[in-house]
Scaffold this motif. Structure first.
Motif, mmCIF file in Angstrom:
data_model
loop_
_atom_site.group_PDB
_atom_site.id
_atom_site.type_symbol
_atom_site.label_atom_id
_atom_site.label_comp_id
_atom_site.label_asym_id
_atom_site.label_seq_id
_atom_site.Cartn_x
_atom_site.Cartn_y
_atom_site.Cartn_z
ATOM 1 N N LEU A 97 0.825 -1.203 0.000
ATOM 2 C CA LEU A 97 0.000 0.000 0.000
ATOM 3 C C LEU A 97 0.865 1.261 0.000
ATOM 4 C CD1 LEU A 97 -2.805 -1.029 2.511
ATOM 5 C CD2 LEU A 97 -3.006 -0.766 0.035
ATOM 6 N N ARG A 98 1.946 1.226 0.747
ATOM 7 C CA ARG A 98 2.847 2.378 0.777
ATOM 8 C C ARG A 98 3.414 2.609 -0.621
ATOM 9 N NH1 ARG A 98 5.312 1.726 5.436
ATOM 10 N NH2 ARG A 98 6.469 -0.015 4.641
ATOM 11 N N GLY A 99 3.843 1.529 -1.273
ATOM 12 C CA GLY A 99 4.366 1.641 -2.636
ATOM 13 C C GLY A 99 3.308 2.128 -3.612
ATOM 14 N N LEU A 100 2.091 1.604 -3.491
ATOM 15 C CA LEU A 100 1.001 2.038 -4.358
ATOM 16 C C LEU A 100 0.700 3.514 -4.117
ATOM 17 C CD1 LEU A 100 -1.241 1.412 -6.413
ATOM 18 C CD2 LEU A 100 -2.684 0.708 -4.486
ATOM 19 N N GLY A 101 0.655 3.914 -2.856
ATOM 20 C CA GLY A 101 0.412 5.318 -2.537
ATOM 21 C C GLY A 101 1.485 6.224 -3.108
ATOM 22 N N GLU A 102 2.732 5.796 -3.021
ATOM 23 C CA GLU A 102 3.832 6.596 -3.585
ATOM 24 C C GLU A 102 3.712 6.691 -5.097
ATOM 25 O OE1 GLU A 102 7.300 4.643 -2.039
ATOM 26 O OE2 GLU A 102 6.972 5.421 -0.009
ATOM 27 N N GLU A 103 3.353 5.599 -5.737
ATOM 28 C CA GLU A 103 3.195 5.611 -7.196
ATOM 29 C C GLU A 103 2.017 6.471 -7.631
ATOM 30 O OE1 GLU A 103 5.171 4.575 -9.666
ATOM 31 O OE2 GLU A 103 6.571 4.162 -8.033
ATOM 32 N N ILE A 104 0.916 6.405 -6.886
ATOM 33 C CA ILE A 104 -0.232 7.253 -7.200
ATOM 34 C C ILE A 104 0.157 8.713 -7.051
ATOM 35 C CG2 ILE A 104 -2.508 7.998 -6.392
ATOM 36 C CD1 ILE A 104 -3.096 5.020 -5.775
ATOM 37 N N ASP A 105 0.848 9.065 -5.963
ATOM 38 C CA ASP A 105 1.267 10.446 -5.750
ATOM 39 C C ASP A 105 2.232 10.894 -6.847
ATOM 40 O OD1 ASP A 105 1.189 12.864 -4.063
ATOM 41 O OD2 ASP A 105 3.332 12.447 -3.815
ATOM 42 N N GLN A 107 2.293 9.890 -9.941
ATOM 43 C CA GLN A 107 1.510 10.140 -11.157
ATOM 44 C C GLN A 107 0.742 11.457 -11.028
ATOM 45 O OE1 GLN A 107 1.469 8.484 -14.170
ATOM 46 N NE2 GLN A 107 0.331 10.327 -14.748
ATOM 47 N N LEU A 108 0.173 11.706 -9.851
ATOM 48 C CA LEU A 108 -0.548 12.962 -9.643
ATOM 49 C C LEU A 108 0.392 14.153 -9.806
ATOM 50 C CD1 LEU A 108 -2.808 11.988 -6.570
ATOM 51 C CD2 LEU A 108 -3.422 11.985 -9.005
ATOM 52 N N ARG A 109 1.642 14.005 -9.381
ATOM 53 C CA ARG A 109 2.639 15.075 -9.561
ATOM 54 C C ARG A 109 2.989 15.242 -11.044
ATOM 55 N NH1 ARG A 109 5.179 16.800 -4.809
ATOM 56 N NH2 ARG A 109 4.621 15.557 -2.992
ATOM 57 N N ARG A 110 3.075 14.102 -11.766
ATOM 58 C CA ARG A 110 3.359 14.185 -13.208
ATOM 59 C C ARG A 110 2.260 14.948 -13.940
ATOM 60 N NH1 ARG A 110 5.800 9.188 -12.175
ATOM 61 N NH2 ARG A 110 3.949 7.931 -12.597
ATOM 62 N N TRP A 111 1.054 14.911 -13.424
ATOM 63 C CA TRP A 111 -0.057 15.665 -14.026
ATOM 64 C C TRP A 111 -0.028 17.132 -13.582
ATOM 65 C CZ3 TRP A 111 -4.113 11.429 -12.582
ATOM 66 C CH2 TRP A 111 -4.100 10.409 -13.555
ATOM 67 N N ASN A 112 0.982 17.489 -12.777
ATOM 68 C CA ASN A 112 1.148 18.856 -12.266
ATOM 69 C C ASN A 112 -0.036 19.317 -11.417
ATOM 70 O OD1 ASN A 112 3.715 19.322 -13.433
ATOM 71 N ND2 ASN A 112 2.699 19.602 -15.419
ATOM 72 N N LEU A 113 -0.543 18.415 -10.593
ATOM 73 C CA LEU A 113 -1.625 18.793 -9.687
ATOM 74 C C LEU A 113 -1.041 19.532 -8.495
ATOM 75 C CD1 LEU A 113 -3.824 15.546 -9.572
ATOM 76 C CD2 LEU A 113 -4.006 17.497 -11.114
ATOM 77 N N THR A 114 -1.780 20.509 -8.002
ATOM 78 C CA THR A 114 -1.363 21.223 -6.800
ATOM 79 C C THR A 114 -1.537 20.274 -5.603
ATOM 80 O OG1 THR A 114 -3.576 22.043 -6.318
ATOM 81 C CG2 THR A 114 -2.195 23.404 -7.788
ATOM 82 N N PRO A 115 -0.935 20.602 -4.465
ATOM 83 C CA PRO A 115 -1.132 19.752 -3.282
ATOM 84 C C PRO A 115 -2.615 19.566 -2.939
ATOM 85 C CG PRO A 115 0.692 21.250 -2.896
ATOM 86 C CD PRO A 115 0.072 21.645 -4.210
ATOM 87 N N ALA A 116 -3.415 20.629 -3.038
ATOM 88 C CA ALA A 116 -4.848 20.508 -2.738
ATOM 89 C C ALA A 116 -5.525 19.583 -3.742
ATOM 90 C CB ALA A 116 -5.507 21.887 -2.761
ATOM 91 N N GLU A 117 -5.177 19.701 -5.008
ATOM 92 C CA GLU A 117 -5.772 18.836 -6.040
ATOM 93 C C GLU A 117 -5.363 17.381 -5.838
ATOM 94 O OE1 GLU A 117 -5.912 22.254 -9.558
ATOM 95 O OE2 GLU A 117 -4.230 20.857 -9.445
ATOM 96 N N ARG A 118 -4.106 17.160 -5.428
ATOM 97 C CA ARG A 118 -3.657 15.776 -5.165
ATOM 98 C C ARG A 118 -4.448 15.173 -4.007
ATOM 99 N NH1 ARG A 118 1.592 18.023 -5.506
ATOM 100 N NH2 ARG A 118 1.995 17.471 -3.348
ATOM 101 N N LYS A 119 -4.687 15.974 -2.972
ATOM 102 C CA LYS A 119 -5.453 15.482 -1.828
ATOM 103 C C LYS A 119 -6.879 15.138 -2.261
ATOM 104 C CE LYS A 119 -4.756 17.114 2.278
ATOM 105 N NZ LYS A 119 -4.674 17.984 3.472
ATOM 106 N N ILE A 120 -7.497 15.999 -3.073
ATOM 107 C CA ILE A 120 -8.855 15.751 -3.557
ATOM 108 C C ILE A 120 -8.863 14.496 -4.419
ATOM 109 C CG2 ILE A 120 -10.764 16.645 -4.962
ATOM 110 C CD1 ILE A 120 -10.208 18.181 -2.279
ATOM 111 N N ALA A 121 -7.888 14.356 -5.307
ATOM 112 C CA ALA A 121 -7.823 13.180 -6.189
ATOM 113 C C ALA A 121 -7.713 11.898 -5.365
ATOM 114 C CB ALA A 121 -6.639 13.307 -7.144
#
Length: 178
Positions: A97-105, A107-121
Motif C-alpha cells: 500500500l505504501r508503494g502504491l500510494g507513492e506511485e499514485i502520488d 503520477q498525480l505530480r506528473r499531471w502537475n496537480l497542486t497539493p490541494a488537487e492531489r489530496k482531492i484526487a
C-alpha cells in the motif's frame, strides 16, 4: 468497557428487580399475616396473582437482559475479530500500500496537480463524495468540485470512474483455485 448506556441499564435492572421483588415479598408477607384470620378466596387469589406477576416480571426482565447481554457480547466479539482481521490485512499489505500510494502520488505530480488537487484526487480514489470531502477538509462543496474538475482536466480523464480505472485497471484479479 462499560458505557454510560450499559451502566444505566445495570442501574435500571437493579431498581426494577428490587421493586418487583419488594412487591412479591410484600404480597407474600401480607398473605402470611392474613392466613390466621382465614381471608376470603378473592383476597388470597388476588395476592397470589400479585406475587406471581411480580416474580414473573423479575424472571422476564432478567431473561431479556441476559439474552441482550449475550447478543451484545457476540456483537462485540465479532467486531473485535473484524478489527483484528482488518489490522492483520493492513499489516500484510502495508509495504504494498505504501508503494502504491507513492506511485499514485508520483503520477498525480506528473499531471502537475497542486497539493490541494492531489489530496482531492486521492480522496476521490478512496470513494469519498464531494460533500464528504468538503466536510472532511472544512471546505465548501463548490471548492471541492472545482478542484475535482481541475484534476480531470489536467489528467485528461473524464471523471471519477476514469480516474479510478487509470490506477486500478491493471490490478489483476486473484486466480481461481484449480
Amino acid at each position: 468497557m462499560v458505557t454510560t448506556t450499559a451502566a444505566g441499564d445495570a442501574r435500571l435492572r437493579g431498581i426494577l428487580t428490587v421493586l418487583l421483588c419488594g412487591i412479591a415479598i410484600g404480597g407474600a408477607i401480607d398473605l402470611w399475616m392474613d392466613w390466621p384470620n382465614n381471608p376470603g378466596f378473592f383476597h388470597v387469589a388476588f395476592e397470589t396473582a400479585v406475587f406471581s406477576l411480580a416474580l414473573g416480571g423479575v424472571a422476564y426482565l432478567w431473561t431479556g437482559w441476559m439474552r441482550t447481554r449475550r447478543s451484545l457480547t457476540r456483537t462485540v466479539e465479532a467486531s473485535d475479530r473484524l478489527r483484528e482481521e482488518r489490522d492483520a490485512w493492513r499489516h500484510r499489505a502495508e509495504k504494498l500500500l505504501r508503494g502504491l500510494g507513492e506511485e499514485i502520488d508520483a503520477q498525480l505530480r506528473r499531471w502537475n496537480l497542486t497539493p490541494a488537487e492531489r489530496k482531492i484526487a486521492l480522496l476521490l480514489l478512496k470513494g469519498y463524495g464531494h460533500k464528504e470531502i468538503a466536510a472532511l477538509l472544512g471546505r465548501s462543496e463548490r471548492t471541492i468540485r472545482q478542484h475535482a474538475v481541475a484534476v480531470y482536466r489536467k489528467s485528461n480523464l473524464s471523471g471519477r470512474a476514469e480516474l479510478a480505472a487509470f490506477f486500478l485497471e491493471d490490478l489483476p484479479l486473484p486466480s481461481e483455485p484449480e
